[in-house]
Design an enzyme around this catalytic site. Structure first.
Site, PDB file in Angstrom:
ATOM      1  CG  HIS A   1     -30.266  21.689   6.396  1.00  0.00           C
ATOM      2  ND1 HIS A   1     -29.072  22.381   6.416  1.00  0.00           N
ATOM      3  CD2 HIS A   1     -30.614  21.511   7.684  1.00  0.00           C
ATOM      4  CE1 HIS A   1     -28.723  22.615   7.666  1.00  0.00           C
ATOM      5  NE2 HIS A   1     -29.635  22.101   8.461  1.00  0.00           N
TER       6      HIS A   1
ATOM      7  CE1 TYR B   1     -32.541  25.310   0.841  1.00  0.00           C
ATOM      8  CE2 TYR B   1     -32.024  26.167  -1.340  1.00  0.00           C
ATOM      9  CZ  TYR B   1     -31.776  26.111   0.016  1.00  0.00           C
ATOM     10  OH  TYR B   1     -30.759  26.864   0.555  1.00  0.00           O
TER      11      TYR B   1
ATOM     12  CE  LYS C   1     -26.326  21.204   1.428  1.00  0.00           C
ATOM     13  NZ  LYS C   1     -27.436  21.381   2.360  1.00  0.00           N
TER      14      LYS C   1
END
Length: 352
Positions: A299, A288, A330
């Site tokens: 997210h 993160y 990601k």
């Protein structure tokens, strides 16, 4: 137009320079002769723009393709990539990096090449040292590094490779009092103090609550907090209080990847990130950029996998990891520890 097969080149006359090089930048002029690589010659033969002779005999496409495959390693793979790039509208020139590719609208003599393209078969593992060597060669001349992976059905997937200098935004608030007592059980550490548990979890997103009062920590989190002097760990079996060295040895006996994961964990925390386990994604960490509220957990930005300097990529596994990262929004990074520190390798799919 006729070219003659000579060793690993096809040589054509002056007319070829005018009709092939000056209009399509095929081959390389040398005096009144145009020298074509086997790949360029095969493509021109396929396009019916060139005839190729060997021993005074004109070769069919099949005959030339087989002959070229015998003369050049991975010829068929490189031909597949070359043909694909040409038919996408790129000017392509063979080079020591497999191919130099020019931006659309550009060509040799007008613009610099944009990419170095490296061709790999999905079946052949790719050592990280080879990948980094190729990346360095591209960066040294300010080129984008692209991997062209050819699968068993001759489909192509393109990946961009680059190093990522990542920065997070997390400022963790940690206890400033004496180290918090904790207990090492089988493969994790528990903190019993309710106030310390809440502070570590809510301000640094360390661990996961066992219940409303207690916090359980992973091995890398425990080592980090132990090294920072924020916790004191007692072995739940022996009652001993290990230092960081002893704890790390114990952790490494439980998790063979512990040392690499821990080095990456320290680095990510120092860069302002919050690393958490990436098990659900098949990686070491999900990372993160910042966690402001655990009630509205954002997210994660990255998936990070820690690999050794002698690592070999098995390309189907790499493809799976990159695709999974993309599917969950990601970025897939591989961390490698060098004497100078941790470096992050960003491998991502691109559309050509």
């Amino acid at each position: 137009m006729i070219g003659k097969l000579v060793k690993d080149r096809v040589k054509a006359g002056k007319q070829a320079i005018n009709e092939l090089y000056n209009t399509g930048y095929y081959g390389r002029p040398k005096g009144d002769v145009l020298e074509l690589t086997l790949i360029e010659a095969a493509y021109l033969l396929y396009k019916n723009r060139l005839e190729i002779t060997m021993d005074e005999r004109t070769l069919t496409f099949q005959e030339f393709f087989i002959e070229a495959s015998n003369r050049q390693q991975f010829f068929e793979l490189k031909y597949i990539v070359y043909k694909d790039l040409r038919e996408r509208g790129y000017y392509v020139q063979p080079s020591v990096t497999d191919f130099r590719v020019y931006p659309r609208g550009g060509h040799p003599g007008k613009t610099q090449a944009k990419m170095f393209v490296y061709v790999r078969s999905e079946r052949i593992p790719m050592p990280i040292k080879d990948l980094l060597s190729q990346y360095t060669a591209a960066v040294n001349v300010r080129k984008q590094m692209v991997l062209a992976i050819v699968d068993e059905e001759s489909d192509l997937t393109y990946y961009e490779v680059k190093k990522a200098d990542i920065k997070g935004s997390m400022d963790a608030i940690l206890p400033e009092d004496d180290p918090v007592p904790a207990t090492m059980l089988e493969d994790r550490v528990l903190i019993w103090n309710e106030e310390a548990s809440h502070l570590l979890y809510e301000n640094g997103f360390y661990g996961k609550p066992l219940d409303n009062e207690r916090l359980q920590l992973s091995l890398v989190e425990s080592a980090y907090l132990l090294e920072q002097g924020l916790i004191e760990i007692k072995d739940g079996t022996t009652g001993n209080i290990p230092d960081l060295g002893v704890f790390s040895e114990t952790a490494a006996s439980i998790d063979p990847d512990f040392e690499r994961k821990y080095s990456t964990y320290i680095d990510l925390r120092s860069r302002g990130f919050v690393p958490k386990t990436g098990f659900k994604f098949g990686t070491h960490f999900r990372v993160y950029n910042e966690v402001k509220s655990l009630n509205k957990l954002p997210h994660s930005d990255y998936l990070v996998h820690a690999i050794p300097q002698d690592y070999e990529f098995f390309l189907p596994l790499m493809s799976r990891a990159v695709r999974l990262a993309n599917s969950v929004r990601k970025q897939m990074l591989y961390s490698v520890e060098f004497a100078s520190g941790i470096e992050y390798i960003d491998i991502g799919r691109i559309k050509m």
